[in-house]
Design a protein around this motif. Structure first.
Motif, PDB file in Angstrom:
ATOM      1  N   GLY A  77       0.814  -1.213   0.000  1.00  0.00           N
ATOM      2  CA  GLY A  77       0.000   0.000   0.000  1.00  0.00           C
ATOM      3  C   GLY A  77       0.843   1.256   0.000  1.00  0.00           C
ATOM      4  O   GLY A  77       0.537   2.224  -0.708  1.00  0.00           O
ATOM      5  N   ARG A  78       1.915   1.248   0.780  1.00  0.00           N
ATOM      6  CA  ARG A  78       2.793   2.422   0.838  1.00  0.00           C
ATOM      7  C   ARG A  78       3.517   2.634  -0.487  1.00  0.00           C
ATOM      8  O   ARG A  78       3.679   3.769  -0.940  1.00  0.00           O
ATOM      9  N   ILE A  79       3.933   1.551  -1.119  1.00  0.00           N
ATOM     10  CA  ILE A  79       4.614   1.671  -2.411  1.00  0.00           C
ATOM     11  C   ILE A  79       3.641   2.175  -3.464  1.00  0.00           C
ATOM     12  O   ILE A  79       3.979   3.048  -4.271  1.00  0.00           O
ATOM     13  N   ARG A  80       2.413   1.657  -3.472  1.00  0.00           N
ATOM     14  CA  ARG A  80       1.405   2.114  -4.436  1.00  0.00           C
ATOM     15  C   ARG A  80       1.172   3.608  -4.299  1.00  0.00           C
ATOM     16  O   ARG A  80       1.148   4.347  -5.278  1.00  0.00           O
ATOM     17  N   GLU A  81       1.042   4.083  -3.070  1.00  0.00           N
ATOM     18  CA  GLU A  81       0.836   5.517  -2.841  1.00  0.00           C
ATOM     19  C   GLU A  81       2.077   6.333  -3.196  1.00  0.00           C
ATOM     20  O   GLU A  81       1.979   7.443  -3.714  1.00  0.00           O
ATOM     21  N   ALA A  82       3.263   5.788  -2.916  1.00  0.00           N
ATOM     22  CA  ALA A  82       4.505   6.488  -3.270  1.00  0.00           C
ATOM     23  C   ALA A  82       4.648   6.598  -4.787  1.00  0.00           C
ATOM     24  O   ALA A  82       5.078   7.637  -5.303  1.00  0.00           O
ATOM     25  N   ILE A  83       4.268   5.558  -5.504  1.00  0.00           N
ATOM     26  CA  ILE A  83       4.305   5.602  -6.966  1.00  0.00           C
ATOM     27  C   ILE A  83       3.366   6.687  -7.475  1.00  0.00           C
ATOM     28  O   ILE A  83       3.724   7.506  -8.316  1.00  0.00           O
ATOM     29  N   ARG A  84       2.153   6.703  -6.960  1.00  0.00           N
ATOM     30  CA  ARG A  84       1.166   7.710  -7.368  1.00  0.00           C
ATOM     31  C   ARG A  84       1.678   9.115  -7.072  1.00  0.00           C
ATOM     32  O   ARG A  84       1.623  10.008  -7.916  1.00  0.00           O
ATOM     33  N   HIS A  85       2.233   9.325  -5.889  1.00  0.00           N
ATOM     34  CA  HIS A  85       2.757  10.632  -5.494  1.00  0.00           C
ATOM     35  C   HIS A  85       3.913  11.058  -6.409  1.00  0.00           C
ATOM     36  O   HIS A  85       3.956  12.204  -6.868  1.00  0.00           O
ATOM     37  N   CYS A  86       4.847  10.159  -6.680  1.00  0.00           N
ATOM     38  CA  CYS A  86       5.996  10.489  -7.538  1.00  0.00           C
ATOM     39  C   CYS A  86       5.545  10.880  -8.936  1.00  0.00           C
ATOM     40  O   CYS A  86       6.062  11.834  -9.507  1.00  0.00           O
ATOM     41  N   ILE A  87       4.592  10.133  -9.477  1.00  0.00           N
ATOM     42  CA  ILE A  87       4.118  10.445 -10.826  1.00  0.00           C
ATOM     43  C   ILE A  87       3.449  11.806 -10.844  1.00  0.00           C
ATOM     44  O   ILE A  87       3.715  12.628 -11.728  1.00  0.00           O
ATOM     45  N   ARG A  88       2.599  12.072  -9.871  1.00  0.00           N
ATOM     46  CA  ARG A  88       1.889  13.359  -9.834  1.00  0.00           C
ATOM     47  C   ARG A  88       2.837  14.534  -9.646  1.00  0.00           C
ATOM     48  O   ARG A  88       2.649  15.596 -10.230  1.00  0.00           O
ATOM     49  N   GLU A  89       3.834  14.376  -8.829  1.00  0.00           N
ATOM     50  CA  GLU A  89       4.730  15.487  -8.501  1.00  0.00           C
ATOM     51  C   GLU A  89       5.882  15.672  -9.479  1.00  0.00           C
ATOM     52  O   GLU A  89       6.330  16.791  -9.679  1.00  0.00           O
ATOM     53  N   VAL A  97      -3.866  10.311 -12.689  1.00  0.00           N
ATOM     54  CA  VAL A  97      -3.103   9.109 -12.340  1.00  0.00           C
ATOM     55  C   VAL A  97      -3.899   8.211 -11.395  1.00  0.00           C
ATOM     56  O   VAL A  97      -4.403   8.656 -10.372  1.00  0.00           O
ATOM     57  N   GLU A  98      -3.995   6.933 -11.764  1.00  0.00           N
ATOM     58  CA  GLU A  98      -4.557   5.901 -10.898  1.00  0.00           C
ATOM     59  C   GLU A  98      -3.550   4.759 -10.853  1.00  0.00           C
ATOM     60  O   GLU A  98      -3.048   4.334 -11.894  1.00  0.00           O
ATOM     61  N   VAL A  99      -3.245   4.266  -9.656  1.00  0.00           N
ATOM     62  CA  VAL A  99      -2.291   3.173  -9.494  1.00  0.00           C
ATOM     63  C   VAL A  99      -2.989   2.022  -8.785  1.00  0.00           C
ATOM     64  O   VAL A  99      -3.627   2.218  -7.755  1.00  0.00           O
ATOM     65  N   PHE A 100      -2.859   0.831  -9.348  1.00  0.00           N
ATOM     66  CA  PHE A 100      -3.492  -0.366  -8.793  1.00  0.00           C
ATOM     67  C   PHE A 100      -2.447  -1.455  -8.605  1.00  0.00           C
ATOM     68  O   PHE A 100      -1.554  -1.610  -9.441  1.00  0.00           O
ATOM     69  N   ALA A 101      -2.579  -2.221  -7.530  1.00  0.00           N
ATOM     70  CA  ALA A 101      -1.738  -3.399  -7.344  1.00  0.00           C
ATOM     71  C   ALA A 101      -2.267  -4.493  -8.267  1.00  0.00           C
ATOM     72  O   ALA A 101      -3.471  -4.632  -8.455  1.00  0.00           O
ATOM     73  N   VAL A 102      -1.352  -5.266  -8.858  1.00  0.00           N
ATOM     74  CA  VAL A 102      -1.714  -6.316  -9.808  1.00  0.00           C
ATOM     75  C   VAL A 102      -1.061  -7.608  -9.356  1.00  0.00           C
ATOM     76  O   VAL A 102       0.103  -7.610  -8.962  1.00  0.00           O
ATOM     77  N   ASP A 103      -1.793  -8.697  -9.434  1.00  0.00           N
ATOM     78  CA  ASP A 103      -1.204 -10.006  -9.151  1.00  0.00           C
ATOM     79  C   ASP A 103      -0.416 -10.447 -10.367  1.00  0.00           C
ATOM     80  O   ASP A 103      -0.926 -10.443 -11.483  1.00  0.00           O
ATOM     81  N   ASN A 104       0.834 -10.818 -10.136  1.00  0.00           N
ATOM     82  CA  ASN A 104       1.692 -11.215 -11.248  1.00  0.00           C
ATOM     83  C   ASN A 104       2.722 -12.201 -10.723  1.00  0.00           C
ATOM     84  O   ASN A 104       3.419 -11.922  -9.754  1.00  0.00           O
ATOM     85  N   THR A 105       2.850 -13.334 -11.376  1.00  0.00           N
ATOM     86  CA  THR A 105       3.774 -14.366 -10.910  1.00  0.00           C
ATOM     87  C   THR A 105       5.214 -14.122 -11.339  1.00  0.00           C
ATOM     88  O   THR A 105       6.122 -14.721 -10.799  1.00  0.00           O
ATOM     89  N   THR A 106       5.443 -13.237 -12.321  1.00  0.00           N
ATOM     90  CA  THR A 106       6.811 -13.017 -12.796  1.00  0.00           C
ATOM     91  C   THR A 106       7.563 -11.972 -11.976  1.00  0.00           C
ATOM     92  O   THR A 106       8.772 -11.913 -12.014  1.00  0.00           O
TER      93      THR A 106
END
Length: 143
Positions: A77-89, A97-106
Motif C-alpha cells: 500500500g505504501r509503495i502504491r501511494e509512493a508511486i502515485r505521489h511520484c508520478i503526480r509530482e 493518475v490511478e495506481v493499482f496493485a496487480v497479481d503477477n507471478t513473474t
C-alpha cells in the motif's frame, strides 16, 4: 512541482532525449509513441530513486522495502501511494493518475502495479496504461 505542468515544453521528448537525437519532423503517431516512451523512461528513473537520496527533493522516490517495521501488506500500500505521489509530482506530462496493485507471478510477489493515466503535451493527448514490475534486484521496470 505541479507548476511545471503549465510550462510550454514544445516537444514530447525529455531534455536528454532531445540532446541525443536530432529534432526532425515526424508524424503525430510517431510523436505520441515518442512521448509515451519518454514518459516511461523518466518514470523508471524517478521510481528507482530512493527517498532521501536527492537533496533538492528529499521526498522524491519510493519507500525502501528493507524497512523491517512494516508488514508486507503495509509495504504494498505504501509503495502504491509512493508511486502515485511520484508520478503526480515529478512527471508533469501525466494527469489523472490511478495506481493499482496487480497479481503477477513473474514479479516479486505483491510488487506489480498498473498505472492508468492521461499523457499529454500541447495538442497531443493519449490515454495510457503502464505496468510496473519489481525485478529480482528490487528495481522498478516499466512494461
Amino acid at each position: 512541482m505541479s507548476s511545471l505542468a503549465l510550462w510550454n515544453r514544445g516537444s514530447s521528448a525529455s531534455l536528454f532525449d532531445r540532446i541525443r537525437g536530432e529534432d526532425t519532423a515526424i508524424s503525430p503517431t510517431q510523436e505520441t509513441d515518442r512521448l509515451v516512451s519518454s514518459v516511461k523512461r523518466q518514470l523508471e528513473r524517478v521510481l528507482n530513486t530512493r527517498c532521501g537520496s536527492c537533496r533538492s527533493a528529499p521526498e522524491l522516490g519510493v519507500v525502501d522495502l528493507n524497512d523491517s517495521t512494516q508488514s508486507r501488506a503495509d509495504a504494498g500500500g505504501r509503495i502504491r501511494e509512493a508511486i502515485r505521489h511520484c508520478i503526480r509530482e515529478y512527471e508533469p506530462r501525466i494527469v489523472g493518475v490511478e495506481v493499482f496493485a496487480v497479481d503477477n507471478t513473474t514479479a516479486v510477489p505483491g510488487m506489480a502495479f498498473r498505472v492508468n493515466a492521461s499523457v499529454h503535451l500541447d495538442t497531443i493527448e493519449q490515454v495510457a496504461s503502464f505496468d510496473i514490475h519489481m525485478d529480482s534486484n528490487r528495481h522498478y521496470r516499466m512494461m
